[in-house]
Design a protein around this motif. Structure first.
Motif, PDB file in Angstrom:
ATOM      1  N   PRO A  59     -19.529 -16.384 -19.091  1.00  0.00           N
ATOM      2  CA  PRO A  59     -20.217 -15.217 -18.533  1.00  0.00           C
ATOM      3  C   PRO A  59     -21.472 -14.813 -19.297  1.00  0.00           C
ATOM      4  O   PRO A  59     -22.467 -14.427 -18.695  1.00  0.00           O
ATOM      5  N   HIS A  60     -21.449 -14.953 -20.631  1.00  0.00           N
ATOM      6  CA  HIS A  60     -22.602 -14.554 -21.443  1.00  0.00           C
ATOM      7  C   HIS A  60     -23.788 -15.502 -21.269  1.00  0.00           C
ATOM      8  O   HIS A  60     -24.873 -15.206 -21.735  1.00  0.00           O
ATOM      9  N   GLY A  61     -23.610 -16.632 -20.581  1.00  0.00           N
ATOM     10  CA  GLY A  61     -24.703 -17.575 -20.354  1.00  0.00           C
ATOM     11  C   GLY A  61     -25.033 -17.803 -18.895  1.00  0.00           C
ATOM     12  O   GLY A  61     -25.931 -18.578 -18.569  1.00  0.00           O
ATOM     13  N   GLN A  62     -24.335 -17.132 -18.000  1.00  0.00           N
ATOM     14  CA  GLN A  62     -24.562 -17.354 -16.578  1.00  0.00           C
ATOM     15  C   GLN A  62     -25.969 -16.959 -16.141  1.00  0.00           C
ATOM     16  O   GLN A  62     -26.579 -17.659 -15.331  1.00  0.00           O
ATOM     17  N   LEU A  63     -26.480 -15.863 -16.650  1.00  0.00           N
ATOM     18  CA  LEU A  63     -27.801 -15.405 -16.245  1.00  0.00           C
ATOM     19  C   LEU A  63     -28.865 -16.434 -16.628  1.00  0.00           C
ATOM     20  O   LEU A  63     -29.734 -16.773 -15.823  1.00  0.00           O
ATOM     21  N   GLU A  64     -28.798 -16.946 -17.833  1.00  0.00           N
ATOM     22  CA  GLU A  64     -29.777 -17.951 -18.270  1.00  0.00           C
ATOM     23  C   GLU A  64     -29.703 -19.195 -17.393  1.00  0.00           C
ATOM     24  O   GLU A  64     -30.736 -19.711 -16.955  1.00  0.00           O
ATOM     25  N   LEU A  65     -28.493 -19.680 -17.112  1.00  0.00           N
ATOM     26  CA  LEU A  65     -28.365 -20.877 -16.282  1.00  0.00           C
ATOM     27  C   LEU A  65     -28.857 -20.601 -14.864  1.00  0.00           C
ATOM     28  O   LEU A  65     -29.523 -21.435 -14.257  1.00  0.00           O
ATOM     29  N   PHE A  66     -28.562 -19.420 -14.337  1.00  0.00           N
ATOM     30  CA  PHE A  66     -29.090 -19.067 -13.025  1.00  0.00           C
ATOM     31  C   PHE A  66     -30.616 -19.122 -13.027  1.00  0.00           C
ATOM     32  O   PHE A  66     -31.233 -19.686 -12.128  1.00  0.00           O
ATOM     33  N   LYS A  67     -31.243 -18.520 -14.038  1.00  0.00           N
ATOM     34  CA  LYS A  67     -32.707 -18.512 -14.110  1.00  0.00           C
ATOM     35  C   LYS A  67     -33.271 -19.930 -14.158  1.00  0.00           C
ATOM     36  O   LYS A  67     -34.283 -20.222 -13.509  1.00  0.00           O
ATOM     37  N   LEU A  68     -32.624 -20.802 -14.916  1.00  0.00           N
ATOM     38  CA  LEU A  68     -33.078 -22.192 -14.998  1.00  0.00           C
ATOM     39  C   LEU A  68     -32.972 -22.894 -13.644  1.00  0.00           C
ATOM     40  O   LEU A  68     -33.901 -23.589 -13.215  1.00  0.00           O
ATOM     41  N   MET A  69     -31.847 -22.702 -12.974  1.00  0.00           N
ATOM     42  CA  MET A  69     -31.651 -23.362 -11.676  1.00  0.00           C
ATOM     43  C   MET A  69     -32.571 -22.770 -10.618  1.00  0.00           C
ATOM     44  O   MET A  69     -33.129 -23.493  -9.786  1.00  0.00           O
ATOM     45  N   TYR A  70     -32.745 -21.468 -10.633  1.00  0.00           N
ATOM     46  CA  TYR A  70     -33.629 -20.821  -9.663  1.00  0.00           C
ATOM     47  C   TYR A  70     -35.070 -21.308  -9.840  1.00  0.00           C
ATOM     48  O   TYR A  70     -35.772 -21.575  -8.864  1.00  0.00           O
ATOM     49  N   ALA A  71     -35.505 -21.453 -11.086  1.00  0.00           N
ATOM     50  CA  ALA A  71     -36.860 -21.956 -11.348  1.00  0.00           C
ATOM     51  C   ALA A  71     -37.034 -23.364 -10.774  1.00  0.00           C
ATOM     52  O   ALA A  71     -38.092 -23.699 -10.246  1.00  0.00           O
ATOM     53  N   GLN A  72     -35.999 -24.183 -10.857  1.00  0.00           N
ATOM     54  CA  GLN A  72     -36.051 -25.549 -10.319  1.00  0.00           C
ATOM     55  C   GLN A  72     -35.992 -25.585  -8.800  1.00  0.00           C
ATOM     56  O   GLN A  72     -36.653 -26.397  -8.171  1.00  0.00           O
TER      57      GLN A  72
END
Length: 173
Positions: A59-72
């Motif tokens: 949960p503490h890393g979901q936002l970062e991974l979302f941002k990375l995937m959304y950017a792609q």
């Protein structure tokens, strides 16, 4: 369909893995050397060629991974980001860190969903308590079976339209 799943060996992630077995799957968890969120960039790179990603673990890393995937994927039609959030995202973020983290995640995703120049689908699924992880032994709450959450994920993936947000409320079982 090629799908990435984080946390694919336990709980909701494992149930998604089992439910989506007819697809081409790749999983990311500690058991196969992916310590999340430390390796979010590696997961995002490995998921580039996928059609969907289910962001479930850490949960503490979901936002970062979302941002990375959304950017792609922001401008790519046929891509689908599904985030396993929590009903805690509706609670007062000042109550504890988990509520704050889930609230920030939900708010950021809503802002991205409101963007008019995107092509990828974004879905948030907010189960309540799920019978796995830290609440496995709790008897004071009504819990969903991880398989029920996986069925919701599968349903969202199968829709020709975007399911923006799905909340699961168990009042009694």
């Amino acid at each position: 369909m090629k799908i990435s799943i984080t946390g694919h060996t336990q709980g909701i992630g494992k149930a998604c893995w089992d439910q989506l077995g007819a697809h081409s799957l790749q999983g990311f968890s500690r058991s196969n050397g992916f310590e999340l969120p430390a390796q979010n960039h590696s997961v995002a790179r490995a998921s580039r060629g996928c059609d969907a990603i289910i962001i479930n673990a850490a949960p503490h890393g979901q936002l970062e991974l979302f941002k990375l995937m959304y950017a792609q994927w922001q401008h790519q039609q046929g891509k689908h980001i599904i985030v396993i959030g929590s009903r805690a995202s509706y609670m007062n973020p000042g109550l504890n860190d988990y509520y704050r983290i889930k609230n920030q995640l939900r708010e950021h995703i809503i802002n991205c969903q409101m963007t008019t120049n995107r092509a990828c689908k974004i879905t948030q699924i907010h189960p309540g308590f799920v019978d796995c992880g830290v609440v496995k032994d709790r008897t004071d709450v009504v819990k969903a079976d991880p398989q029920e959450v996986a069925e919701a994920v599968k349903w969202c993936l199968s829709r020709p339209y975007e399911v923006g947000e799905l909340s699961m409320w168990y009042l009694d079982k």
